[in-house]
Design an enzyme around this catalytic site. Sequence first.
Site, short mmCIF file in Angstrom:
data_model
loop_
_atom_site.label_atom_id
_atom_site.label_comp_id
_atom_site.label_asym_id
_atom_site.label_seq_id
_atom_site.Cartn_x
_atom_site.Cartn_y
_atom_site.Cartn_z
N GLY A 1 -94.63 -3.93 -15.40
CA GLY A 1 -95.07 -3.62 -16.60
C GLY A 1 -94.26 -3.62 -17.81
O GLY A 1 -94.72 -3.51 -18.93
N THR B 1 -99.87 -7.40 -15.69
CA THR B 1 -100.01 -6.79 -16.98
C THR B 1 -99.77 -8.13 -18.19
O THR B 1 -100.50 -7.90 -19.30
CB THR B 1 -99.08 -5.64 -17.17
OG1 THR B 1 -99.25 -4.73 -16.17
CG2 THR B 1 -98.87 -4.90 -18.60
N LYS C 1 -99.72 -6.41 0.30
CA LYS C 1 -98.51 -6.32 -0.50
C LYS C 1 -98.27 -4.82 -0.48
O LYS C 1 -98.84 -3.79 -0.61
CB LYS C 1 -99.21 -6.52 -1.91
CG LYS C 1 -97.95 -6.46 -2.82
CD LYS C 1 -98.22 -6.40 -4.48
CE LYS C 1 -97.29 -6.15 -5.34
NZ LYS C 1 -97.55 -6.07 -6.62
N GLY D 1 -92.16 -7.24 -13.99
CA GLY D 1 -91.41 -7.73 -15.07
C GLY D 1 -91.38 -8.86 -15.82
O GLY D 1 -91.06 -8.83 -16.88
#
Length: 257
Positions: free
Chosen positions: A157, A207, A96, A185
């Site tokens: 986050g 998150t 990633k 997001g």
Amino acid sequence: MLTLYGREVSSRLLLGTARYPSPAVLADAVRASNTDILTISLRREMAGAKKGGQFFELIRELDRHILPNTAGCHTAKEAVLTAKMAREVFRTDWIKLEVIGNHDTLQPDVFALVEAAKILCDEGFEVFPYTTDDLVVAEKLLEAGCRVLMPWCAPIGSAMGPLNLTALKSMRARFPDVPLIVDAGIGRPSHAVTVMELGYDAVLLNTAVAGAGDPVGMAEAFARAIGAGHQAYLSGLLEPRDMAVPSTPVIGTAVFS
């Protein structure tokens, strides 16, 4: 089934492994999510010393595909070096790719991102680039050799959910055959439903699950939401109308005089 670089995965939820209250909670959340892919930061593995090794042992016991990331990198050179180290540590060509350009928004530096992606693709990496919803950048990443795109829907986050649905719709329409994974997001299961209903292939979360009051319950909630959104897209959603339409036929109904 979702196919990413030739590998079939059954779950459309990719799960991050940072910021969980404990290793036990992380393990339970992974199982509750039914995810097939876990993202891992090389920096955590290297900086954690003995604890980092214990963490990786836990990940191996969970028996999922590992997607290392280059989180925290701010230049193409740094990201490429981190990716090469990750390949040695985790023994995978998947990466990633993150190249951060802004400290406040954590928005990708798209110029360095494309540069790093080209280098890594040429060296045999299978790159999952964390990018914006810009179509030109997406084209450049595909030209560099990427076969998956991971656009954000809001800053990392932030939990704000999709801020620009028009841009996300345009990206899906422009690249109908490219796996698109919303990364960053997403804050609520309803956000995940929204992007999956647009036809996106998967969602990457960290998150929103790790920071929840009950990460295990939230992981399960997101798994259900992502599945529901994908099924709704496949089933054919009813488009909004600007007038009322009766659900009961009016032709042929009884008339009393």
